[in-house]
Scaffold this active site. Structure first.
Site, PDB file in Angstrom:
ATOM      1  N   HIS A  54     -48.363  18.715 -51.724  1.00  0.00           N
ATOM      2  CA  HIS A  54     -47.161  17.444 -51.760  1.00  0.00           C
ATOM      3  C   HIS A  54     -46.206  17.750 -52.957  1.00  0.00           C
ATOM      4  O   HIS A  54     -46.307  16.918 -53.953  1.00  0.00           O
ATOM      5  CB  HIS A  54     -47.666  16.334 -51.658  1.00  0.00           C
ATOM      6  CG  HIS A  54     -46.693  15.346 -51.199  1.00  0.00           C
ATOM      7  ND1 HIS A  54     -47.023  14.228 -50.175  1.00  0.00           N
ATOM      8  CD2 HIS A  54     -45.165  15.069 -51.246  1.00  0.00           C
ATOM      9  CE1 HIS A  54     -45.842  13.553 -49.916  1.00  0.00           C
ATOM     10  NE2 HIS A  54     -44.978  14.122 -50.576  1.00  0.00           N
TER      11      HIS A  54
ATOM     12  N   GLU B 216     -53.736  13.291 -46.274  1.00  0.00           N
ATOM     13  CA  GLU B 216     -53.658  13.604 -47.727  1.00  0.00           C
ATOM     14  C   GLU B 216     -54.393  12.617 -48.426  1.00  0.00           C
ATOM     15  O   GLU B 216     -54.452  11.325 -48.534  1.00  0.00           O
ATOM     16  CB  GLU B 216     -52.175  13.326 -48.335  1.00  0.00           C
ATOM     17  CG  GLU B 216     -51.178  14.486 -48.035  1.00  0.00           C
ATOM     18  CD  GLU B 216     -49.973  14.135 -48.314  1.00  0.00           C
ATOM     19  OE1 GLU B 216     -49.041  14.612 -47.579  1.00  0.00           O
ATOM     20  OE2 GLU B 216     -49.615  13.843 -49.501  1.00  0.00           O
TER      21      GLU B 216
ATOM     22  N   ARG C 272     -43.418  14.644 -44.094  1.00  0.00           N
ATOM     23  CA  ARG C 272     -44.513  13.849 -44.299  1.00  0.00           C
ATOM     24  C   ARG C 272     -45.761  14.224 -43.399  1.00  0.00           C
ATOM     25  O   ARG C 272     -45.522  14.628 -42.227  1.00  0.00           O
ATOM     26  CB  ARG C 272     -44.175  12.225 -44.018  1.00  0.00           C
ATOM     27  CG  ARG C 272     -43.654  11.426 -44.900  1.00  0.00           C
ATOM     28  CD  ARG C 272     -44.609  11.221 -45.845  1.00  0.00           C
ATOM     29  NE  ARG C 272     -43.871  10.506 -47.123  1.00  0.00           N
ATOM     30  CZ  ARG C 272     -43.292  10.826 -48.102  1.00  0.00           C
ATOM     31  NH1 ARG C 272     -43.290  12.196 -48.086  1.00  0.00           N
ATOM     32  NH2 ARG C 272     -42.708  10.120 -49.256  1.00  0.00           N
TER      33      ARG C 272
HETATM   34  C1  DGY Z   1     -40.703  12.155 -51.628  1.00  0.00           C
HETATM   35  O1  DGY Z   1     -39.789  11.507 -52.587  1.00  0.00           O
HETATM   36  O2  DGY Z   1     -40.878  11.409 -50.510  1.00  0.00           O
HETATM   37  C2  DGY Z   1     -41.342  13.215 -51.703  1.00  0.00           C
HETATM   38  O3  DGY Z   1     -42.373  13.420 -50.795  1.00  0.00           O
HETATM   39  C3  DGY Z   1     -42.286  13.290 -53.082  1.00  0.00           C
HETATM   40  O4  DGY Z   1     -42.632  14.386 -53.362  1.00  0.00           O
END
Ligand code: DGY
Length: 339
Positions: free
Chosen positions: A289, A271, A242
């Site tokens: 992402h 983002e 993240r």
């Molecule tokens: C998630 O599932 O948390 C991923 O980051 C999505 O692509």
């Protein structure tokens, strides 16, 4: 005839998944991808029994305030830092996510970023597309990158995705170290060929450091200037977890000043905005992402989100038993309040 429950799908989704939802529900699905403001979310969620949400839809106490109708939010992602689970639980709303179905695709993508960053794939492709190759005298010692084989892979956060990243390292003859809140059982360590070390040791020893930890308040800037300073200048950092786990400004400075060799990033602090300094650097691979974005996996994530809504609202083969709830205690309260 009683009206069907209403479901809002906040982003465009596979038509067959929408059709499945439409078997049971009155479905309002967004046809265009866009961000929803808190006011919009509040308004949309007030008029539905369930919602399938994307990671940019932030649901907190303010968004839920006064909502008497909503019972389920199904997140399209394993990470759920966009959802305030306590607020949802207090409001009696079941939340779900999409664990497991994406583990292998995300682990694959960590390797895509490691390889691309180490071997300068992005920069080389930009150079070629800009037409520099024909006519240029490319030297034998141009475009030199870093080898992966024989190096040390460090994994910060050793959940299911981290273990997938580790298992793949055997094919590259890499030594694997990890740091995690708790030690993995012996057999899992053996299967992953991985050894537990302190975070400081991981930072010091890793030639490739992959971040796979969930984003929590405590993990904000888990990799900031002090941590980057402990890494080898020849190391490569990969973030598939993240944004916000890494201090993007500090990372850009380290990459610019040669205190870190390269990075591969799929996630960013703000983002979809990317720190402007990162955009100026050639030694970082930047992706929007997409770690889980393979055809099969995005379909599996969408289906799982739909399964959660269908089951939680009492329909389908496993009515009453949503497969991946985040706050299952809420359902017991529904049952108690009906009795
Ligand atoms: C998630 O599932 O948390 C991923 O980051 C999505 O692509």
């Amino acid at each position: 005839m009683t009206a069907k429950p209403k479901v809002w799908v906040s982003r465009p989704l596979f038509p067959d998944v929408l059709a499945r939802l439409a078997q049971y529900f009155d479905v309002d699905a967004e046809a265009v991808e866009r961000r929803h403001s808190a006011e919009e979310l509040k308004r949309k969620l007030a008029g539905v029994d369930a919602a399938v949400l994307g990671l940019t839809d932030r649901v907190d106490a303010a968004v839920l305030e006064g909502n008497q109708r909503l019972r389920v939010v199904a997140n399209l992602g394993v990470g759920f830092n966009n959802l305030d689970i306590d607020a949802l639980t207090r409001a009696g709303v079941l939340a779900s996510n999409t664990p497991d179905v994406l583990n292998e695709s995300v682990a694959d993508f960590a390797w895509a970023l490691m390889l691309a960053a180490a071997r300068r794939v992005g920069a080389a492709e930009r150079w070629l597309r800009a037409g520099h190759w024909p006519g240029s005298h490319m030297r034998f010692d141009d475009w030199l990158g870093l080898d992966l084989h024989g190096r040390t892979l460090g994994i910060l956060g050793m959940g299911r995705i981290g273990r997938g990243v580790a298992r793949r390292a055997a094919g590259f003859d890499m030594r694997v170290l990890y740091h995690n809140r708790s030690r993995l059982p012996d057999e899992v360590e053996r299967e992953c060929g991985a050894a537990l070390v302190s975070k400081a040791e991981l930072l010091r020893q890793a030639d490739f450091l992959v971040l796979v930890l969930p984003f929590t308040r405590e993990n904000r800037h888990a990799i900031g200037a002090p941590e980057l300073a402990q890494m080898k200048p020849s190391a490569v950092l990969v973030n598939i977890a993240r944004g916000g786990i890494v201090d993007d400004a500090a990372l850009a400075a380290a990459l610019r000043e040669g205190r870190l060799a390269a990075a591969g990033l799929d996630v960013f602090e703000d983002e979809p905005n990317v720190h402007p300094d990162l955009l100026t650097l050639d030694n970082v691979v930047l992706c929007p992402h997409i770690a889980s974005a393979s055809e099969e996996t995005r379909r599996a994530m969408a289906s799982l989100a739909a399964d959660n809504v269908v089951a939680a609202l009492g329909y389908g083969e496993v009515a009453g038993k949503p497969p991946t709830p985040l706050n299952p205690a809420v359902m017991a309260r529904w049952t108690a309040s009906k009795a």
